[in-house]
Motif scaffolding. Sequence first.
Motif, PDB file in Angstrom:
ATOM      1  N   LEU A 398      55.768  61.587  51.948  1.00 44.21           N
ATOM      2  CA  LEU A 398      54.418  61.073  52.257  1.00 44.21           C
ATOM      3  C   LEU A 398      53.577  62.355  52.386  1.00 44.21           C
ATOM      4  CD1 LEU A 398      55.097  58.466  55.242  1.00 44.21           C
ATOM      5  CD2 LEU A 398      54.173  57.982  53.185  1.00 44.21           C
ATOM      6  N   ALA A 399      54.173  63.568  52.692  1.00 49.84           N
ATOM      7  CA  ALA A 399      53.337  64.735  52.748  1.00 49.84           C
ATOM      8  C   ALA A 399      52.649  65.187  51.178  1.00 49.84           C
ATOM      9  CB  ALA A 399      54.141  66.047  53.432  1.00 49.84           C
ATOM     10  N   THR A 400      53.861  64.980  50.352  1.00 50.07           N
ATOM     11  CA  THR A 400      53.664  65.204  48.949  1.00 50.07           C
ATOM     12  C   THR A 400      52.297  64.303  48.322  1.00 50.07           C
ATOM     13  OG1 THR A 400      55.849  65.621  48.605  1.00 50.07           O
ATOM     14  CG2 THR A 400      54.522  65.557  46.729  1.00 50.07           C
ATOM     15  N   ARG A 401      52.530  63.211  49.052  1.00 48.44           N
ATOM     16  CA  ARG A 401      51.099  62.259  48.377  1.00 48.44           C
ATOM     17  C   ARG A 401      49.740  62.575  49.028  1.00 48.44           C
ATOM     18  NH1 ARG A 401      53.241  56.563  49.567  1.00 48.44           N
ATOM     19  NH2 ARG A 401      51.073  55.927  48.778  1.00 48.44           N
ATOM     20  N   LEU A 402      49.852  62.935  50.398  1.00 49.29           N
ATOM     21  CA  LEU A 402      48.860  63.364  51.180  1.00 49.29           C
ATOM     22  C   LEU A 402      47.932  64.613  50.733  1.00 49.29           C
ATOM     23  CD1 LEU A 402      46.760  62.252  53.517  1.00 49.29           C
ATOM     24  CD2 LEU A 402      48.450  63.555  55.096  1.00 49.29           C
ATOM     25  N   HIS A 403      49.022  65.700  50.354  1.00 45.82           N
ATOM     26  CA  HIS A 403      48.272  66.907  50.050  1.00 45.82           C
ATOM     27  C   HIS A 403      47.303  66.894  49.011  1.00 45.82           C
ATOM     28  CE1 HIS A 403      48.060  71.335  50.256  1.00 45.82           C
ATOM     29  NE2 HIS A 403      48.204  71.334  48.829  1.00 45.82           N
ATOM     30  N   PRO A 404      47.574  66.263  47.905  1.00 45.86           N
ATOM     31  CA  PRO A 404      46.630  66.372  46.543  1.00 45.86           C
ATOM     32  C   PRO A 404      45.623  65.436  46.958  1.00 45.86           C
ATOM     33  CG  PRO A 404      49.047  65.849  45.902  1.00 45.86           C
ATOM     34  CD  PRO A 404      48.991  65.823  47.209  1.00 45.86           C
ATOM     35  N   ALA A 405      45.483  64.358  47.757  1.00 44.49           N
ATOM     36  CA  ALA A 405      44.576  63.516  48.117  1.00 44.49           C
ATOM     37  C   ALA A 405      43.460  64.542  49.040  1.00 44.49           C
ATOM     38  CB  ALA A 405      44.838  62.322  48.743  1.00 44.49           C
ATOM     39  N   PHE A 406      44.032  65.195  49.916  1.00 40.74           N
ATOM     40  CA  PHE A 406      43.339  65.847  50.790  1.00 40.74           C
ATOM     41  C   PHE A 406      42.544  67.167  50.142  1.00 40.74           C
ATOM     42  CE2 PHE A 406      42.936  69.598  53.717  1.00 40.74           C
ATOM     43  CZ  PHE A 406      41.930  68.980  54.590  1.00 40.74           C
ATOM     44  N   ARG A 407      43.379  67.576  49.134  1.00 43.23           N
ATOM     45  CA  ARG A 407      42.877  68.750  48.312  1.00 43.23           C
ATOM     46  C   ARG A 407      41.716  68.284  47.335  1.00 43.23           C
ATOM     47  NH1 ARG A 407      42.185  73.592  48.939  1.00 43.23           N
ATOM     48  NH2 ARG A 407      44.353  73.678  49.847  1.00 43.23           N
ATOM     49  N   ARG A 408      41.982  67.276  46.862  1.00 44.31           N
ATOM     50  CA  ARG A 408      40.906  66.669  45.906  1.00 44.31           C
ATOM     51  C   ARG A 408      39.362  66.434  46.652  1.00 44.31           C
ATOM     52  NH1 ARG A 408      44.638  63.431  43.631  1.00 44.31           N
ATOM     53  NH2 ARG A 408      44.341  61.813  44.943  1.00 44.31           N
ATOM     54  N   ASN A 409      39.667  65.898  48.115  1.00 45.52           N
ATOM     55  CA  ASN A 409      38.481  65.568  48.967  1.00 45.52           C
ATOM     56  C   ASN A 409      38.024  66.889  49.134  1.00 45.52           C
ATOM     57  OD1 ASN A 409      38.921  62.782  48.557  1.00 45.52           O
ATOM     58  ND2 ASN A 409      39.969  62.855  50.482  1.00 45.52           N
ATOM     59  N   LEU A 410      38.505  67.876  49.548  1.00 50.59           N
ATOM     60  CA  LEU A 410      38.060  68.998  50.090  1.00 50.59           C
ATOM     61  C   LEU A 410      37.484  69.752  48.752  1.00 50.59           C
ATOM     62  CD1 LEU A 410      38.028  71.195  52.112  1.00 50.59           C
ATOM     63  CD2 LEU A 410      40.170  72.045  51.473  1.00 50.59           C
ATOM     64  N   ASP A 411      37.993  69.836  47.440  1.00 50.80           N
ATOM     65  CA  ASP A 411      37.397  70.209  46.376  1.00 50.80           C
ATOM     66  C   ASP A 411      36.094  69.656  46.022  1.00 50.80           C
ATOM     67  OD1 ASP A 411      39.523  71.980  46.183  1.00 50.80           O
ATOM     68  OD2 ASP A 411      40.572  70.991  44.710  1.00 50.80           O
ATOM     69  N   ASP A 412      35.807  68.407  46.358  1.00 49.96           N
ATOM     70  CA  ASP A 412      34.560  67.685  46.194  1.00 49.96           C
ATOM     71  C   ASP A 412      33.877  67.973  46.975  1.00 49.96           C
ATOM     72  OD1 ASP A 412      35.627  66.494  43.970  1.00 49.96           O
ATOM     73  OD2 ASP A 412      36.242  64.784  44.876  1.00 49.96           O
ATOM     74  N   LEU A 413      33.928  68.218  48.294  1.00 50.87           N
ATOM     75  CA  LEU A 413      33.176  68.691  49.407  1.00 50.87           C
ATOM     76  C   LEU A 413      32.731  69.876  49.192  1.00 50.87           C
ATOM     77  CD1 LEU A 413      31.940  67.751  52.141  1.00 50.87           C
ATOM     78  CD2 LEU A 413      33.979  68.553  53.157  1.00 50.87           C
ATOM     79  N   THR A 414      33.629  70.857  48.709  1.00 56.79           N
ATOM     80  CA  THR A 414      33.123  72.251  48.572  1.00 56.79           C
ATOM     81  C   THR A 414      32.158  72.220  47.135  1.00 56.79           C
ATOM     82  OG1 THR A 414      35.358  72.922  49.439  1.00 56.79           O
ATOM     83  CG2 THR A 414      34.144  74.682  48.164  1.00 56.79           C
TER      84      THR A 414
END
Length: 523
Positions: A398-414
């Motif tokens: 679950l952590a492996t699946r959650l980390h890329p999604a969070f990184r994508r959202n954070l990159d888009d936001l940045t």
Amino acid sequence: MDDLIDEPAAGGNAHEYTVSEISGAVKRTLEDQFGRIRVRGEIGRVSRPASGHLYFDMKDDRALIASVCWKGQVARLVQMPEEGMEVIATGRITTFAGQSKYQLIVDQIEPAGAGALMAMLDKRRRMLEAEGLFAAGRKKPLPFLPDVIGVITSPSGAVIRDILHRLRDRFPSRVVIWPVAVQGAKCAPEVTAAIRGFNALPATGGPVPRPDLLIVARGGGSLEDLWGFNEEIVVRAAADSAIPLISAVGHETDTTLIDYAADLRAPTPTAAAELAVPVRLDLAQRLDELAARMLRGMRIRVDQPRQRLRDLARAMGRPQTLTEPARQRLDLWAERLEPALRSFVARRRDILNSRPVRPALLTGYLSNRRQAVRALAARLRPATDRRIERRQDQFQSLATRLHPAFRRNLDDLTRHARRDAERLAGLTARLSAAGARITPPRQQTLDRLDRLRRTLGYPETLKRGFAVVHGPKGLITSAEVAAKTPRMEIEFADGRTAVTPVTPEPKPASAPRKPPPGQGSLF
């Protein structure tokens, strides 16, 4: 012999004229009879050779008069003749001996009424429209916020003052003025030269900045006054302009051909200034609203993934929850094990005390029980470890699946935040540059008005030797009031001084005049 004698020719006593004498007599007769005349007719066969003179015919349905306008007079014509145009020509009749004909020397040409002008204007409009100069596809959009605005108008009229005043009120911008004549014979060529001159300026690095927007402006007037903006050269220059152009010629009811060729028509010069720039206060308010929306959007883009992460974490559970029940059971059994062992040992001791027990048998029994406990502990530890490892694997997945999604959202936001920050920085820089550009002229104007105030104020007059007299009820401006005031102050350039008026002593009455001695009464 009679055949050799010549007979006198018939009419031998009549005067013999030379060709030049006859031509001069005809010339004088025509010029005396028709000194200065006005001729109405239709223009035909217009010719302008390299000499600069203008040759054309004036005709009606039964006759034709050859006409000529000399080069010096052509430049002063208000209306240039065109073939098919009905005009009234003013000039004088003379003869041209070289071709044995009479002709009209034209000094002035004017259209034969508004109907003729409108007919010619409509003909020219249809011709230019057929060429596509008025097509909507040629219109260029106006820049949202032009840095430099070029104004083509008269520098001394009220039009330029209205435009500059409205630009200062809405959004102060840099204005470059190209002075031109707005009516008369010089209007069309000067306006054409101004439009083409602005377009010929270099985009960067020139001594004069190239405008981002052009305004051709003139106040209202009659059809004849506005005729310069109906000339073909002006219309073609406006249509060929690479810089967006606003036509502000005349009032709302006045229409000229440049209005059709311009990218936008303004009803008045003041309206042209309003169309050229937006309102600075509205832009500042809009900028504040966009900045607030950007901040709200940034918070939402950060808070939503954070809340989603919390939700997923709650749904996934903690690793400690997987081991806590087993640890609790272990603690429970450990607490129960010691009393059980004590009870077991006590029972066995009682049995051994009640009957003889062989030591070897007791030792074997205890060894078997100890091995059983070890076997149970050996079976319990692998099962617990497997459950812990299985839960850890699920958590890691679950952590492996959650980390890329969070990184994508954070990159888009940045990325969005960086883009909005760059846009905000650009707008801030432009606004700061505009403020720095308009502050020095405002400061100079304020200094000039302050110097004028000091020059016109009465303290400057006091420095030149004058004084102001103050009384209890205000200024004293007459000697009569000063004589009745018991106390007053005199203001000089460096301060005030209190004074008390002195009442002059009355002059003694003169003694009666005595008669001269030695003269008695006559009675």
